[in-house]
Design an enzyme around this catalytic site. Sequence first.
Site, short mmCIF file in Angstrom:
data_model
loop_
_atom_site.label_atom_id
_atom_site.label_comp_id
_atom_site.label_asym_id
_atom_site.label_seq_id
_atom_site.Cartn_x
_atom_site.Cartn_y
_atom_site.Cartn_z
CB SER A 45 74.13 -52.77 -78.12
OG SER A 45 73.76 -51.49 -78.58
CE1 TYR A 88 73.86 -51.07 -72.67
CE2 TYR A 88 74.14 -49.75 -74.66
CZ TYR A 88 73.55 -50.81 -73.99
OH TYR A 88 72.65 -51.62 -74.65
N1 LIG Z 1 66.32 -50.91 -75.92
C1 LIG Z 1 67.38 -50.62 -76.68
O1 LIG Z 1 67.41 -49.58 -77.38
C2 LIG Z 1 68.55 -51.58 -76.73
C3 LIG Z 1 69.46 -51.46 -77.78
C4 LIG Z 1 70.54 -52.32 -77.85
C5 LIG Z 1 70.71 -53.30 -76.88
N2 LIG Z 1 69.82 -53.41 -75.86
C6 LIG Z 1 70.06 -54.45 -74.84
O2 LIG Z 1 68.92 -55.28 -74.76
C7 LIG Z 1 68.87 -55.90 -73.48
C8 LIG Z 1 67.47 -55.80 -72.94
O3 LIG Z 1 67.16 -54.44 -72.72
P1 LIG Z 1 65.72 -53.82 -73.02
O4 LIG Z 1 65.86 -52.88 -74.13
O5 LIG Z 1 64.71 -54.88 -73.09
O6 LIG Z 1 65.56 -52.92 -71.70
P2 LIG Z 1 64.52 -53.00 -70.50
O7 LIG Z 1 63.13 -52.95 -70.99
O8 LIG Z 1 64.97 -51.94 -69.54
O9 LIG Z 1 64.80 -54.45 -69.86
C9 LIG Z 1 65.99 -54.72 -69.17
C10 LIG Z 1 65.84 -56.01 -68.39
O10 LIG Z 1 67.05 -56.26 -67.66
C11 LIG Z 1 66.71 -56.51 -66.29
N3 LIG Z 1 67.76 -56.05 -65.39
C12 LIG Z 1 68.31 -54.81 -65.33
N4 LIG Z 1 69.16 -54.73 -64.30
C13 LIG Z 1 69.15 -55.97 -63.69
C14 LIG Z 1 69.79 -56.51 -62.56
N5 LIG Z 1 70.61 -55.77 -61.78
N6 LIG Z 1 69.55 -57.79 -62.23
C15 LIG Z 1 68.71 -58.55 -62.97
N7 LIG Z 1 68.05 -58.08 -64.05
C16 LIG Z 1 68.26 -56.81 -64.39
C17 LIG Z 1 65.42 -55.73 -66.08
O11 LIG Z 1 64.65 -56.31 -65.02
P3 LIG Z 1 64.44 -55.71 -63.56
O12 LIG Z 1 64.44 -54.22 -63.66
O13 LIG Z 1 63.12 -56.30 -63.13
O14 LIG Z 1 65.59 -56.26 -62.78
C18 LIG Z 1 64.70 -55.95 -67.40
O15 LIG Z 1 64.01 -57.17 -67.38
C19 LIG Z 1 69.93 -55.19 -72.64
O16 LIG Z 1 71.08 -56.01 -72.54
C20 LIG Z 1 70.25 -53.94 -73.43
O17 LIG Z 1 71.57 -53.49 -73.20
C21 LIG Z 1 68.74 -52.58 -75.76
#
Ligand SMILES: NC(=O)c1ccc[n+]([C@@H]2O[C@H](COP(=O)([O-])OP(=O)(O)OC[C@H]3O[C@@H](n4cnc5c(N)ncnc54)[C@H](OP(=O)(O)O)[C@@H]3O)[C@@H](O)[C@H]2O)c1
Length: 265
Positions: A143, A156
């Site tokens: 991130s 985080y």
């Molecule tokens: N969106 C942002 O602004 C942003 C910015 C920087 C970095 N990121 C990073 O990008 C990555 C993806 O996030 P996203 O933005 O796509 O968010 P998201 O839409 O909430 O997706 C998160 C994914 O992680 C899975 N997950 C969460 N907890 C889990 C668990 N205990 N076991 C297995 N799977 C789990 C969720 O699936 P289930 O709920 O079905 O388990 C979902 O598929 C993350 O690492 C996040 O930190 C996001």
Amino acid sequence: MNRWKNRWAVITGASAGIGWALAEQLAVGGAKLVLTARRRDRLDQLAEKLGADHHATVEVFPVDLAKPGAAAELVAFTHGKGIEVDLLINNAGFGAYGEFHKRSLDRFRDMVQVNVSAVVELTHRYLAGMIERRCGDIMIVASTAAFQPVPYISCYAATKGFDLLFAEGLAEEVRRYGIRVLALCPGPTDTEFSAVAGESQRHFRFAEKADKVARTGLEALSAGKTYVVSGWLNYLQVHAERLAPRPFIARSAAAVLSPSDHDDQ
Ligand SMILES: NC(=O)c1ccc[n+]([C@@H]2O[C@H](COP(=O)([O-])OP(=O)(O)OC[C@H]3O[C@@H](n4cnc5c(N)ncnc54)[C@H](OP(=O)(O)O)[C@@H]3O)[C@@H](O)[C@H]2O)c1
């Protein structure tokens, strides 16, 4: 995306957001996919879509990566199917917004388990086969929060700082075995992340689309980069901040991110 044509990719967190977009783009390029997350219905829906739209070969394995032993179960599943994993995408992760002491300890324990421990374990377990075959790629989704302290998402940001440093260090270790490691560093992205973290939408006003972030990551990994920040503004921001004194950056971030009455914590 042809780099992974007919090769197996494991994507964690494929049920939503960036993981879902990564799966779609890899399927377009002809990769075979193992999709994992907790929500089986979402994974089945995505598998069906990728099969119908791109004739993709897809396996689904629902697992909760917050549970110790879950990473080993995923690896046992792929080994049991005789799948040689050539691309591991450690994407699953979540945040928790607000004052650290007001949120439950269990949430932070799970966060460290999913964002850090599962990443280390999956990487270690899949790397062994990659090194034997002298072939493999690993993406770790970090991130822009990884580059500096970030009050109100302190834990985080620290997990993402780990992900970034781990990926960059490991990339240099395994380069001589023909293996690539990339840290993908998205800024605010339009996914379910903010809702899960309980963070105000006002912090996501300039969010990028998940498709764009996924493409940036896959292109950077193909190009052999060890980290990439998605978006020029995000890139400029994280590097400009490195020139300022760290306490100043932390204090400025606190002023912007401080929970207000308008935030639905
Ligand atoms: N969106 C942002 O602004 C942003 C910015 C920087 C970095 N990121 C990073 O990008 C990555 C993806 O996030 P996203 O933005 O796509 O968010 P998201 O839409 O909430 O997706 C998160 C994914 O992680 C899975 N997950 C969460 N907890 C889990 C668990 N205990 N076991 C297995 N799977 C789990 C969720 O699936 P289930 O709920 O079905 O388990 C979902 O598929 C993350 O690492 C996040 O930190 C996001």
